[in-house]
Motif scaffolding. Structure first.
Motif, mmCIF file in Angstrom:
data_model
loop_
_atom_site.group_PDB
_atom_site.id
_atom_site.type_symbol
_atom_site.label_atom_id
_atom_site.label_comp_id
_atom_site.label_asym_id
_atom_site.label_seq_id
_atom_site.Cartn_x
_atom_site.Cartn_y
_atom_site.Cartn_z
ATOM 1 N N SER A 1 25.738 30.676 -16.550
ATOM 2 C CA SER A 1 26.051 29.985 -17.577
ATOM 3 C C SER A 1 27.818 29.986 -17.140
ATOM 4 O O SER A 1 28.238 30.806 -16.696
ATOM 5 N N GLU B 1 31.399 29.414 -19.894
ATOM 6 C CA GLU B 1 31.849 28.990 -21.021
ATOM 7 C C GLU B 1 33.325 29.366 -21.120
ATOM 8 O O GLU B 1 33.904 30.183 -20.551
ATOM 9 N N PHE C 1 24.686 26.069 -19.691
ATOM 10 C CA PHE C 1 23.780 26.958 -19.565
ATOM 11 C C PHE C 1 22.603 26.349 -18.633
ATOM 12 O O PHE C 1 22.309 25.181 -18.940
ATOM 13 N N SER D 1 19.232 22.463 -18.517
ATOM 14 C CA SER D 1 20.367 22.626 -18.676
ATOM 15 C C SER D 1 20.756 22.040 -20.106
ATOM 16 O O SER D 1 20.600 20.954 -20.317
#
Length: 753
Positions: A562, A564, A588, A604
């Motif tokens: 992932s 972020e 993700f 995803s």
């Protein structure tokens, strides 16, 4: 009287002896009947010679040797008397020369494939056995496609006025396709027919069989299906299952397949024990998939062996060997498992050898590795090192292999990379009522000078709006993991009533939390790959705080992990604006299915949440125009034109009537992207994608209005080409409102940015 007879015979024998000797001697060896093959080429294979004694066994061997040459369809031997002795004549009949090969009547199988199976080529000698085997192999091609009644008849035609030459014509009658109408599984109690049919590759005919190929009988595949069913049952605790060989019955409407299954009893896990080199400092039972009372599964047994191997590998035992011993208890219906561990020597990494980096400098590769020379071996760190190198996006391939070093306790690490395309060029053009004609060009290089520097030049220029950005990033400033980015920008708006422009720059720093000594949050959540930092923007005296994390296993083609990012921007220490802007982004990836034939299927989900509060607009709470959210486009909500969604401002004619509306951007945003990424030709890096996007932007005064979301669906192709990633996607808006612009075909070329 008897004496006289004996004397007479002796005199007769003495007289005939010279003649008999001459008759047993080979006086001459002749070759007859050959036209294309030279006499001497045949004589090389003949043992009988002039002057030697006649030997029937040797002559038989000569005949076999001439046959073995492959040029003759018949070989005869004639013995002719002569005054000097016996004349041996080898009379041959040559096989005809194939001058041309034709195939007629084939439609479902390509001529090139048939020719490869038939193995008969022009300008070769006709071989009847080879002709027969070729027909058998060619029919298998039709059987694989379901044409079980196909016939292939070779026709041999002599060439006029050319003796010993022929042409071959294969006449193909393909017949009709014969498909599997029904698959019957007998004896199954634990699993339904439907469940088991999903396990096997052989399928029944259905509506789209013409396009999918379902229903075609492949004997090898059907044989493998019995192994798949056996493995499925075994992986669900049925360790004594028996799957019989499938029976295939031909009926008028097609094929009927019957598979008989004897399930027996399901077994559970009994005791789980460890033997051999059991280390007290390792919690071996932690995170094991198989525990006492669970259904015995071979797949989980393999996973547990890998987990135990990793645990020992992380403390330096690179050559640990773990053998599972199973003890079946038929009465209890349990399987006791003993993991016998041979840890081997504890090793350290002696040398790290880097190869294949023709552009990227060694230190750029080394600084991403989680292991160092003379450091204890760790299997987990090796995997993280490979993922970190893939995340750079510099390399097409990354391979980490180990080799024995100078001693049994030493290991060399070989890091072999293949340089990839790190530059990207994207360009586009569009039209909107807000900007009229607008052109975009972007040039980027993610590995400048092979030092890992990143440089980006972006230009948006049109009849109304102009925006230019230049950016340079050093991910390891002063050779420490401090990422530093310097941006310079210039923008201009040229409306009929006014012109506004600005020039400025920004400086951004990011540093990993682990380098500051923070490895976990609350003792549970790993902070590895988490970076924190800040940004200062000169034009608006803007300060930003950033937190980012990236655990993707590849920058170009991620299948797990992932990324972020959380950013908080504040402007108000100077300049012309006063606002706060918070952005949360994440994407993700999870592998959901691995096909033996195609590859890995990946799900995803990505999301972008934005919140802004400023001093502009009618409510005096909106963000400045150039800080607002404008959804739409290939990296946003596909199917809608770039930067065209969100709040709109009406355009009125001289009578005050609304004739058009322009996007003015929002102070709040929500975007969610759902994707299924599937392989098409994984070896070539070609994949497909199906997506569902939703989202919109709103004014601060509207808040997050989840009843006013836009939706789109679509699909496309993604190709990791030698020149860089290429995306071609088709998006279909599901609820486009009046004046909103759609953009069905979306295109992007270049490395991800």
């Amino acid at each position: 009287m008897r004496r006289r007879v004996v004397i007479a015979l002796m005199i007769l024998g003495a007289c005939l002896a010279p003649a008999l000797a001459r008759a047993a001697t080979v006086a001459q060896v002749l070759i007859e009947g050959n036209a294309r093959v030279d006499d001497e080429a045949i004589r090389i294979h003949v043992q009988s010679r002039a002057g030697s004694r006649y030997d029937p066994a040797a002559v038989d061997s000569d005949v076999r040797a001439i046959y073995a040459m492959g040029f003759f369809e018949n070989v005869e031997v004639e013995r002719r008397p002569s005054p000097e002795g016996m004349v041996l004549v080898f009379r041959v009949r040559e096989r005809p020369l194939v001058t041309d090969v034709k195939i007629e009547g084939n439609k479902k199988v390509r001529s090139e494939d048939l020719e490869a199976a038939l193995k008969v080529r022009p300008h070769t000698i006709l071989d009847g056995e080879k002709l027969r085997r070729g027909v058998v192999d060619a029919k298998k091609l039709y059987e694989e496609k379901g044409y079980l009644d196909a016939t292939i008849t070779p026709r041999v035609d002599p060439v006029p006025d050319r003796p010993h030459e022929v042409t071959i014509t294969y006449v193909v009658d393909e017949g009709k396709i014969v498909r599997i109408q029904h698959i019957e599984i007998e004896g199954n109690q634990a699993f339904t027919d439907r469940k088991l049919k999903r396990v096997i590759t052989t399928k029944e005919e259905w509506l789209l069989s013409r396009f999918t190929g379902a229903g075609v009988l492949n004997k090898e595949t059907l044989k493998t299906d019995t192994e798949r069913l056996t493995a499925w049952y075994y992986d669900n605790g049925y360790i004594n299952v028996r799957v019989d060989e499938p029976q295939v019955e031909r009926k008028e409407d097609g094929l009927y397949v019957t598979i008989k299954v004897a399930e027996s009893d399901q077994y559970k896990v009994g005791e789980v024990k460890f033997a051999g080199d059991v280390r007290s400092d390792l919690d071996l039972r932690k995170d094991l998939e198989l525990v006492s009372g669970d259904t015995f599964r071979t797949s989980k047994l393999r996973q547990d062996i890998l987990k135990l191997t990793d645990k020992y590998g992380d403390v330096g035992y690179a050559f640990v060997n773990i053998e599972p011993e199973t003890d079946i208890e038929p009465e209890k219906k349990t399987v006791d498992i003993t993991y016998r561990i041979d840890q081997g020597p504890q090793v350290t990494i002696d040398k790290i050898l880097i190869t294949g980096n023709t552009k990227t400098r060694d230190k750029v590769v080394r600084r991403e590795l989680k292991v160092e020379e003379q450091q204890q071996f760790s299997g987990t760190k090796l995997k993280k090192s490979r993922d970190a190198l893939n995340r750079l996006g510099f390399f097409q391939e990354v391979n980490l292999t180990t080799q024995r070093g100078r001693s049994e306790e030493k290991l060399n690490l070989q890091v072999d990379v293949k340089e990839g395309q790190t530059g990207a060029l994207t360009a586009g053009a569009g039209f909107s009522s807000a900007d009229n004609l607008l052109f975009n060009a972007r040039i980027s290089e993610n590995n400048l000078f092979g030092r890992g520097y990143r440089a980006v030049l972006n230009a948006d220029f049109g009849s109304i709006r102009q925006n230019f950005i230049a950016s340079v990033t050093d991910p390891w400033l002063f050779d420490v993991p401090l990422s530093a980015t310097v941006d310079g920008f210039r923008w201009k708006l040229d409306y009929q009533d006014f012109t506004r422009s600005g020039t400025g720059g920004s400086f951004r720093l990011l540093y990993p939390l682990t380098a500051l000594g923070y490895d976990q949050l609350l003792g549970r959540f790993s902070l590895e790959e988490v970076r924190v930092g800040g940004e200062y923007r000169l034009e608006e005296a803007e300060i930003s705080e950033l937190i980012s994390r990236n655990t993707l296993n590849s920058l170009f083609d991620p299948t797990r992990g992932s990324t972020e990012e959380i950013s908080v921007e504040y402007a108000g220490l100077g300049g012309q604006s006063d606002y706060v802007k918070i952005d949360v982004r994440g994407r993700f990836y999870w592998p959901i299915y691995k096909s033996p034939q195609l590859g890995t299927f990946v799900y995803s989900i990505g999301a972008a949440l934005g919140y802004g509060h400023g001093d502009r607009g009618d409510s005096h709470h909106e963000l400045p125009l150039f800080e607002r959210y404008f959804p739409g486009g290939i990296n946003s909500i596909r199917g809608f034109q770039t930067r065209t969604l969100g709040p709109r401002e009406p355009i009125r004619n001289g009578q005050g009537q609304d004739i058009q509306s322009d996007p003015i951007g929002g102070s709040r945003q929500l975007i969610i992207n759902n994707e299924i990424i599937f392989p098409i030709v994984e070896q070539l890096g070609l994949k497909g994608v199906l997506f569902v996007d939703t989202g919109n932007a709103w004014l601060d005064s509207e808040g997050y209005d989840f009843g006013n979301l836009r939706y789109s669906v679509g699909g496309g192709l993604r190709w990791q080409s030698p020149l860089g990633p290429i995306r071609i996607e088709l998006g279909l808006p599901l609820n486009k409102h009046r004046h909103e612009k759609s953009s069905v075909v979306l295109f992007s070329f270049g490395a991800p940015l």
